[in-house]
Design an enzyme around this catalytic site. Sequence first.
Site, PDB file in Angstrom:
ATOM      1  N   GLY A  98     -16.091 -17.039  -4.235  1.00  0.00           N
ATOM      2  CA  GLY A  98     -15.166 -17.548  -5.248  1.00  0.00           C
ATOM      3  C   GLY A  98     -13.922 -18.115  -4.588  1.00  0.00           C
ATOM      4  O   GLY A  98     -12.879 -17.441  -4.532  1.00  0.00           O
TER       5      GLY A  98
ATOM      6  N   SER B  74     -21.631 -20.922  -6.165  1.00  0.00           N
ATOM      7  CA  SER B  74     -23.084 -20.910  -6.003  1.00  0.00           C
ATOM      8  C   SER B  74     -23.618 -19.489  -6.178  1.00  0.00           C
ATOM      9  O   SER B  74     -23.039 -18.533  -5.655  1.00  0.00           O
ATOM     10  CB  SER B  74     -23.484 -21.414  -4.613  1.00  0.00           C
ATOM     11  OG  SER B  74     -23.056 -22.736  -4.429  1.00  0.00           O
TER      12      SER B  74
ATOM     13  N   GLU C 267     -22.039 -18.949  14.464  1.00  0.00           N
ATOM     14  CA  GLU C 267     -23.456 -18.874  14.109  1.00  0.00           C
ATOM     15  C   GLU C 267     -23.811 -19.902  13.055  1.00  0.00           C
ATOM     16  O   GLU C 267     -24.929 -20.399  13.016  1.00  0.00           O
ATOM     17  CB  GLU C 267     -23.812 -17.484  13.568  1.00  0.00           C
ATOM     18  CG  GLU C 267     -23.770 -16.384  14.597  1.00  0.00           C
ATOM     19  CD  GLU C 267     -22.359 -15.930  14.909  1.00  0.00           C
ATOM     20  OE1 GLU C 267     -21.452 -16.222  14.090  1.00  0.00           O
ATOM     21  OE2 GLU C 267     -22.147 -15.314  15.955  1.00  0.00           O
TER      22      GLU C 267
ATOM     23  N   GLU D 274     -14.647 -37.366   2.914  1.00  0.00           N
ATOM     24  CA  GLU D 274     -13.328 -38.007   3.079  1.00  0.00           C
ATOM     25  C   GLU D 274     -12.418 -37.078   3.894  1.00  0.00           C
ATOM     26  O   GLU D 274     -11.689 -37.515   4.783  1.00  0.00           O
ATOM     27  CB  GLU D 274     -12.684 -38.305   1.712  1.00  0.00           C
ATOM     28  CG  GLU D 274     -13.337 -39.439   0.938  1.00  0.00           C
ATOM     29  CD  GLU D 274     -14.654 -39.027   0.272  1.00  0.00           C
ATOM     30  OE1 GLU D 274     -14.880 -37.819   0.070  1.00  0.00           O
ATOM     31  OE2 GLU D 274     -15.463 -39.920  -0.025  1.00  0.00           O
TER      32      GLU D 274
HETATM   33  C1  FAD Z   1     -23.591 -27.853  -3.884  1.00  0.00           C
HETATM   34  C2  FAD Z   1     -22.209 -27.292  -3.846  1.00  0.00           C
HETATM   35  C3  FAD Z   1     -22.032 -25.924  -3.745  1.00  0.00           C
HETATM   36  C4  FAD Z   1     -20.755 -25.383  -3.715  1.00  0.00           C
HETATM   37  N1  FAD Z   1     -20.626 -24.018  -3.651  1.00  0.00           N
HETATM   38  C5  FAD Z   1     -19.394 -23.469  -3.664  1.00  0.00           C
HETATM   39  C6  FAD Z   1     -19.233 -22.049  -3.652  1.00  0.00           C
HETATM   40  O1  FAD Z   1     -20.209 -21.292  -3.592  1.00  0.00           O
HETATM   41  N2  FAD Z   1     -17.988 -21.539  -3.719  1.00  0.00           N
HETATM   42  C7  FAD Z   1     -16.880 -22.324  -3.763  1.00  0.00           C
HETATM   43  O2  FAD Z   1     -15.792 -21.790  -3.786  1.00  0.00           O
HETATM   44  N3  FAD Z   1     -16.990 -23.681  -3.792  1.00  0.00           N
HETATM   45  C8  FAD Z   1     -18.212 -24.269  -3.753  1.00  0.00           C
HETATM   46  N4  FAD Z   1     -18.353 -25.634  -3.790  1.00  0.00           N
HETATM   47  C9  FAD Z   1     -17.153 -26.451  -3.994  1.00  0.00           C
HETATM   48  C10 FAD Z   1     -16.730 -27.290  -2.818  1.00  0.00           C
HETATM   49  O3  FAD Z   1     -16.154 -26.509  -1.808  1.00  0.00           O
HETATM   50  C11 FAD Z   1     -15.755 -28.348  -3.363  1.00  0.00           C
HETATM   51  O4  FAD Z   1     -16.479 -29.164  -4.253  1.00  0.00           O
HETATM   52  C12 FAD Z   1     -15.131 -29.188  -2.299  1.00  0.00           C
HETATM   53  O5  FAD Z   1     -14.250 -28.432  -1.515  1.00  0.00           O
HETATM   54  C13 FAD Z   1     -14.365 -30.393  -2.896  1.00  0.00           C
HETATM   55  O6  FAD Z   1     -13.445 -29.970  -3.831  1.00  0.00           O
HETATM   56  P1  FAD Z   1     -13.399 -30.603  -5.312  1.00  0.00           P
HETATM   57  O7  FAD Z   1     -14.790 -30.610  -5.849  1.00  0.00           O
HETATM   58  O8  FAD Z   1     -12.351 -29.888  -6.069  1.00  0.00           O
HETATM   59  O9  FAD Z   1     -12.983 -32.123  -5.108  1.00  0.00           O
HETATM   60  P2  FAD Z   1     -11.492 -32.665  -4.894  1.00  0.00           P
HETATM   61  O10 FAD Z   1     -10.842 -31.921  -3.800  1.00  0.00           O
HETATM   62  O11 FAD Z   1     -10.792 -32.707  -6.204  1.00  0.00           O
HETATM   63  O12 FAD Z   1     -11.782 -34.133  -4.396  1.00  0.00           O
HETATM   64  C14 FAD Z   1     -12.108 -35.206  -5.299  1.00  0.00           C
HETATM   65  C15 FAD Z   1     -12.258 -36.470  -4.460  1.00  0.00           C
HETATM   66  O13 FAD Z   1     -10.995 -36.785  -3.820  1.00  0.00           O
HETATM   67  C16 FAD Z   1     -11.163 -36.866  -2.420  1.00  0.00           C
HETATM   68  N5  FAD Z   1     -10.002 -36.309  -1.723  1.00  0.00           N
HETATM   69  C17 FAD Z   1      -9.366 -35.140  -2.005  1.00  0.00           C
HETATM   70  N6  FAD Z   1      -8.338 -34.941  -1.139  1.00  0.00           N
HETATM   71  C18 FAD Z   1      -8.348 -36.010  -0.284  1.00  0.00           C
HETATM   72  C19 FAD Z   1      -7.545 -36.381   0.831  1.00  0.00           C
HETATM   73  N7  FAD Z   1      -6.536 -35.599   1.265  1.00  0.00           N
HETATM   74  N8  FAD Z   1      -7.837 -37.549   1.481  1.00  0.00           N
HETATM   75  C20 FAD Z   1      -8.879 -38.333   1.063  1.00  0.00           C
HETATM   76  N9  FAD Z   1      -9.662 -38.034  -0.006  1.00  0.00           N
HETATM   77  C21 FAD Z   1      -9.398 -36.885  -0.670  1.00  0.00           C
HETATM   78  C22 FAD Z   1     -12.385 -36.010  -2.117  1.00  0.00           C
HETATM   79  O14 FAD Z   1     -12.997 -36.380  -0.896  1.00  0.00           O
HETATM   80  C23 FAD Z   1     -13.269 -36.304  -3.318  1.00  0.00           C
HETATM   81  O15 FAD Z   1     -13.953 -37.518  -3.147  1.00  0.00           O
HETATM   82  C24 FAD Z   1     -19.610 -26.221  -3.798  1.00  0.00           C
HETATM   83  C25 FAD Z   1     -19.794 -27.600  -3.898  1.00  0.00           C
HETATM   84  C26 FAD Z   1     -21.063 -28.135  -3.914  1.00  0.00           C
HETATM   85  C27 FAD Z   1     -21.228 -29.625  -4.036  1.00  0.00           C
END
Ligand code: FAD
Length: 406
Positions: A128, A162, A245, A382
Amino acid sequence: VIDEVAAFDGLRDEVRAWCARTIPTDWREQQAGANHGEFLSFQRWWRDQLIEAGYFVPHWPKKWGGREMSLPEQVVLYEEMARGDAPRNAISQVAVYNAAPAVMHAGTAQQQERYLPAIVGGEIWCQGFSEPNAGSDLASLQTRAIRDGDHYIVNGQKIWTSMARDATRCILLARTNPDVSRHRGISLFVMDMDTAGIEVRPIQNAVGESEFCETFMTDVVIPADNLIGAENDGWAVSQQSLGSERAVVLIGLAELLRRNGRGFLLESVRQWTMPDGSPAIDDPAVREQLGGLYGEVEILRLLLGRMVTNLIRHGGTGPESSVVKIYYSELLQRLMRIGTEMQGLPAQLHRPTVASSGWESRDFLHDFINAYAWTIGGGTNEIMRNIVAEKVLGLPKEVQVPAGPR
Ligand SMILES: Cc1cc2nc3c(=O)[nH]c(=O)nc-3n(C[C@H](O)[C@H](O)[C@H](O)COP(=O)(O)OP(=O)(O)OC[C@H]3O[C@@H](n4cnc5c(N)ncnc54)[C@H](O)[C@@H]3O)c2cc1C
């Protein structure tokens, strides 16, 4: 990969023989169209095979049930499992590669006794961390944990968690001090998922699977004893625990992409025909694309090999792991897109596919859509490009926009 790995041919033979004995050749057919319950029981069966063989936590100390495999031995293990077409061990990733390192690095002796045997026994954990307004910028997370005697009261929301609906426990990042700089007031907890006040709502992804969830916490009581590391030190604990790992596990990726991506594409193209009825494999444009992909998959293999070699010889992967992540995830998408395009209209037919697969379902369209998860999860591409720009190319740092209403 490198000379160090050549010394482990005995292990290679062992893993190869085990794969041949254990992995059902028709596991995809068995799993096609499986519902969530069927997917879970298959995953549990697979996890138990890994536990029994000593391949579940190969890198762990023997006292906790591991085999103390060195990094080169793990390279051999994951290469051979990929060659043996092993299914993904989807349900154990967080427990083994995120929670356990944190508990081993920063947990007390009692916490290690409590959690490590449960993990090695196959308990499912979730992570989380992400929130609706804290993903790439994770340090802006808002979930609050307020100390009240011998426990904390937690309120907030997580997203993209997840396996949350199947997990027994969650490693949770929550803010314990809002008055200090963003990275310093965060703590890492173990939250039992059956605690009152937790609500998990599955989210359907683009291919119709519900692998991840929203997790809501309302006045959830977490014993202070479940705090991992010091209060307000959760950011550092969660970063330190990203063990090497995990990088070694990646070594299987190039092999999987070679086998289930490029190999399967070539197999398919041999059976496809062009609209005029001629064999697709004779078409110059098709051949050119296949040739390009051949080279790119080899480049990925070499990039991964270099990364793991550095890890073994110098103890770290450095920013080159970001290069690998970008290259792998975008190559995966390209390969599946080309497969979808070459297959033409039949690619659009809906077929029962293997649940929670990335590229291994052998359905080009399904795997193409699923491939987008790899450009987002684990740090978006990104963000990876920012890391490469700053740490590899030495470009000026990204301009920080002050926090405030958007
Ligand atoms: C299959 C899958 C499983 C996942 N499982 C987990 C999980 O178990 N636990 C958990 O906690 N999270 C999980 N995640 C979440 C994942 O860590 C986040 O989706 C990821 O960190 C991106 O955050 P966001 O979705 O809030 O996108 P945002 O951070 O809001 O980004 C939106 C867009 O803006 C761009 N962007 C943001 N900041 C910048 C910057 N500084 N410069 C350039 N571009 C930028 C991003 O690249 C993206 O295109 C999972 C995601 C996926 C896809």
